[in-house]
Motif scaffolding. Structure first.
Motif, short mmCIF file in Angstrom:
data_model
loop_
_atom_site.label_atom_id
_atom_site.label_comp_id
_atom_site.label_asym_id
_atom_site.label_seq_id
_atom_site.Cartn_x
_atom_site.Cartn_y
_atom_site.Cartn_z
N UNK A 309 0.81 -1.22 0.00
CA UNK A 309 0.00 0.00 0.00
C UNK A 309 0.85 1.27 0.00
N UNK A 310 2.10 1.18 0.49
CA UNK A 310 2.95 2.37 0.54
C UNK A 310 3.45 2.76 -0.85
N UNK A 311 3.94 1.81 -1.61
CA UNK A 311 4.59 2.15 -2.88
C UNK A 311 3.64 2.72 -3.93
N UNK A 312 2.37 2.32 -3.98
CA UNK A 312 1.46 2.99 -4.93
C UNK A 312 1.30 4.48 -4.66
N UNK A 313 1.52 4.90 -3.40
CA UNK A 313 1.44 6.33 -3.09
C UNK A 313 2.52 7.13 -3.80
N UNK A 314 3.58 6.44 -4.23
CA UNK A 314 4.67 7.10 -4.97
C UNK A 314 4.50 6.93 -6.48
N UNK A 316 3.80 4.01 -8.09
CA UNK A 316 4.13 2.68 -8.59
C UNK A 316 2.88 1.80 -8.64
N UNK A 317 2.96 0.75 -9.43
CA UNK A 317 1.92 -0.27 -9.41
C UNK A 317 2.48 -1.52 -8.74
N UNK A 318 1.64 -2.20 -7.98
CA UNK A 318 2.05 -3.39 -7.23
C UNK A 318 1.13 -4.54 -7.61
N UNK A 319 1.76 -5.66 -7.99
CA UNK A 319 0.99 -6.83 -8.39
C UNK A 319 1.47 -8.04 -7.61
N UNK A 320 0.51 -8.85 -7.11
CA UNK A 320 0.85 -10.08 -6.42
C UNK A 320 0.30 -11.26 -7.21
N UNK A 321 1.19 -12.17 -7.61
CA UNK A 321 0.80 -13.34 -8.39
C UNK A 321 0.98 -14.59 -7.53
N UNK A 322 -0.12 -15.21 -7.08
CA UNK A 322 0.00 -16.41 -6.23
C UNK A 322 0.71 -17.54 -6.96
N UNK A 330 2.01 -18.54 -1.02
CA UNK A 330 3.03 -17.54 -1.34
C UNK A 330 2.85 -17.15 -2.80
N UNK A 331 3.61 -16.17 -3.21
CA UNK A 331 3.55 -15.73 -4.59
C UNK A 331 4.68 -14.78 -4.89
N UNK A 332 4.60 -14.11 -6.00
CA UNK A 332 5.62 -13.15 -6.40
C UNK A 332 5.02 -11.75 -6.35
N UNK A 333 5.68 -10.86 -5.62
CA UNK A 333 5.27 -9.46 -5.57
C UNK A 333 6.11 -8.70 -6.58
N UNK A 334 5.44 -7.98 -7.47
CA UNK A 334 6.14 -7.23 -8.51
C UNK A 334 5.76 -5.76 -8.42
N UNK A 335 6.77 -4.90 -8.38
CA UNK A 335 6.56 -3.45 -8.33
C UNK A 335 7.10 -2.85 -9.62
N UNK A 336 6.28 -2.02 -10.24
CA UNK A 336 6.67 -1.33 -11.47
C UNK A 336 6.59 0.17 -11.24
N UNK A 337 7.70 0.86 -11.52
CA UNK A 337 7.74 2.29 -11.33
C UNK A 337 7.04 3.04 -12.45
N UNK A 338 6.84 4.33 -12.23
CA UNK A 338 6.13 5.17 -13.19
C UNK A 338 7.11 5.97 -14.04
#
Length: 481
Positions: A309-314, A316-322, A330-338
């Motif tokens: 929830x913190x990084x979208x405030x900057x 970014x988009x955050x995706x969790x793939x189970x 568990x899964x993979x958390x992926x953050x993509x910058x703008x």
């Protein structure tokens, strides 16, 4: 060749960074599991254990108190608990070196209260100013004698005079934490109801809860302050206690009741350290790239899960793939910058973010680089961490040519539009770490964007992540996997 004492040049990428990073085990979980395994009713096996200075100090402390901890495979340890009659101390007692590890200096003294004699606690010079008063007050309320040079100020060094232990008591919440013990066994810590102000650190609560099952009457702990910082860490403690078969009632806000009884042996894996994942995820935000962290738990008590929830405030988009292999646990958390219209990274001003706790230094680095204002609030307790982090962040921001408003429990950043292309008001500098691993990672994140940033004593990251410099360099330079 760079000498270890030389400032470490923070790597600066030439474009968006894309990579995958596997972070080591959680320090918070590792040290909680180690304490419970040392008090368990049989041998435990812990997998994915963090190998860092903090975890080594915990292992040394528990070994000194009579537990046997053996590495049976890389990252896997077998723990044989202390004897049934409690930790034994030699004549004249023994000394525990806490280093700068908050979990060691807070979690081990209540365990030492079960020892057969005196246990002396000391640590690094910087540790001698970290607050310990609520732990000392809690032990005193339990009838445990604590004395030594630091007790007047509520700090290290001090000595816990062990009250011994009656052995393992019967399980059950019957009678509650204020109930009696059959047979009137003598020795040990009586337990019962105590009051503690844990406003300065959630560790003050966790430390007493972890050992409470070994008290005659368990424990009814009442927090007397306005709020407890980092409530996730207390939730983590409650969760691992329950995993060990301990009855915990936390139904009343600000109160915890732990029943006396056995602590069941563990065979478990340690989750990746989600707090330590933060700087790596910030690479995606700062460079407009994409960074993935596998083995991210779908459900967790770690405060690092707040990155979602913190990084979208900057921006970014955050995706969790189970992960299908383990049923999505568990899964993979992926953050993509703008990226802006000009193709350059854009870090948006987040506005107010409350309660970042130990995540604050990384969030502060992004606030410093953002193109609009950001304010981190509810972080006054960070003044009692490895260093006064609010003052340290203010000082190092000034060293870079930036400004920050420092309040009693907040930091406010004005934003530095244009900094991603090097045209902003910030400039390179050699940043100090204050023997604080999170100040070191703050500097590394800033160095992604600001040219000519160096970090003094990058080795301090060994506190929780010994391989940080190599992992960071490989990711930023494009060789991360």
């Amino acid at each position: 060749m760079t000498h270890p004492a030389d400032p470490w040049p923070a790597p600066r990428p030439t474009g968006p960074v894309h990579g995958t990073v596997r972070v080591p085990g959680s320090k918070s979980l590792t040290n909680r599991y180690l304490v419970l395994a040392a008090l368990a009713d049989g041998p435990s096996r812990l997998r994915g254990v963090l190998d860092s200075r903090d975890s080594r100090l915990m292992i040394q402390a528990l070994t000194a108190l009579g537990a046997s901890i053996t590495e049976v495979a890389p990252g896997t340890v077998e723990v044989v608990p202390v004897p049934d009659d409690g930790p034994r101390t030699p004549a004249g007692g023994l000394t525990i070196d806490c280093g700068l590890a908050g979990t060691v200096m807070r979690f081990v003294p209540p365990l030492a209260a079960l020892a057969s004699g005196p246990v002396h606690f000391t640590g690094d010079e910087a540790a001698l100013v970290r607050p310990m008063g609520p732990i000392l007050d809690g032990l005193a309320a339990l009838g445990v004698r604590v004395d030594g040079p630091g007790t007047g100020a509520g700090t290290l060094p001090f000595t816990v005079h062990g009250a011994g232990t009656p052995g393992r008591v019967a399980s059950g919440m019957a009678g509650g934490a204020e109930g009696g013990v059959e047979g009137g066994v003598e020795g040990g810590v009586e337990g019962g109801r105590i009051e503690v102000d844990a406003s300065g650190s959630s560790q003050f609560v966790s430390a007493l809860l972890l050992v409470a099952p070994r008290f005659h009457r368990g424990l009814h702990l009442v927090h007397t302050g306005a709020s407890v910082p980092s409530p996730e860490h207390i939730g983590m403690t409650v969760a691992v206690l329950r995993r060990c078969g301990v009855e915990v009632d936390d139904s009343v806000p600000g109160q915890w009741r732990v029943a006396p009884g056995p602590i069941r042996a563990l065979d478990t894996a340690v989750e990746p350290d989600l707090s330590n994942a933060g700087p790596f995820l910030a690479v995606a935000v700062a460079t407009g790239g994409t960074v993935s962290v596998p083995d991210w738990p779908a459900q967790t008590t770690q405060i690092g899960d707040r990155w979602r929830t913190i990084l979208p405030a900057f921006g970014a988009t955050v995706d969790f793939s189970p992960a299908a292999a383990d049923g999505g646990s568990t899964g993979t958390l992926t953050v993509t910058g703008s990226l802006g219209e000009d193709g350059r990274p854009r870090i948006t001003g987040p506005g107010e973010i409350h309660g970042t706790a130990e995540l604050a230094p990384t969030a502060a680095a992004l606030c410093l680089l953002a193109d609009g204002p950001g304010q981190l609030t509810g972080i006054g307790h960070l003044r009692g961490h490895e260093t006064d982090r609010l003052t340290a962040l203010t000082t190092e921001t000034g060293r870079l040519g930036g400004t920050v408003e420092e309040g009693p429990d907040f930091l406010a950043f004005p934003g530095t539009a244009g900094a991603p292309d090097g045209s902003g008001p910030l400039h390179g500098a050699t940043l100090e770490t204050y023997e604080d691993h999170r100040m070191a990672t703050f500097a590394a994140v800033v160095g992604l964007t600001i040219p000519d940033v160096s970090v003094r004593d990058i080795a301090t990251t060994a506190k929780t992540m010994p391989d940080f410099p190599q992992m960071w360099t490989e990711l930023v330079n494009g060789s991360g996997t």
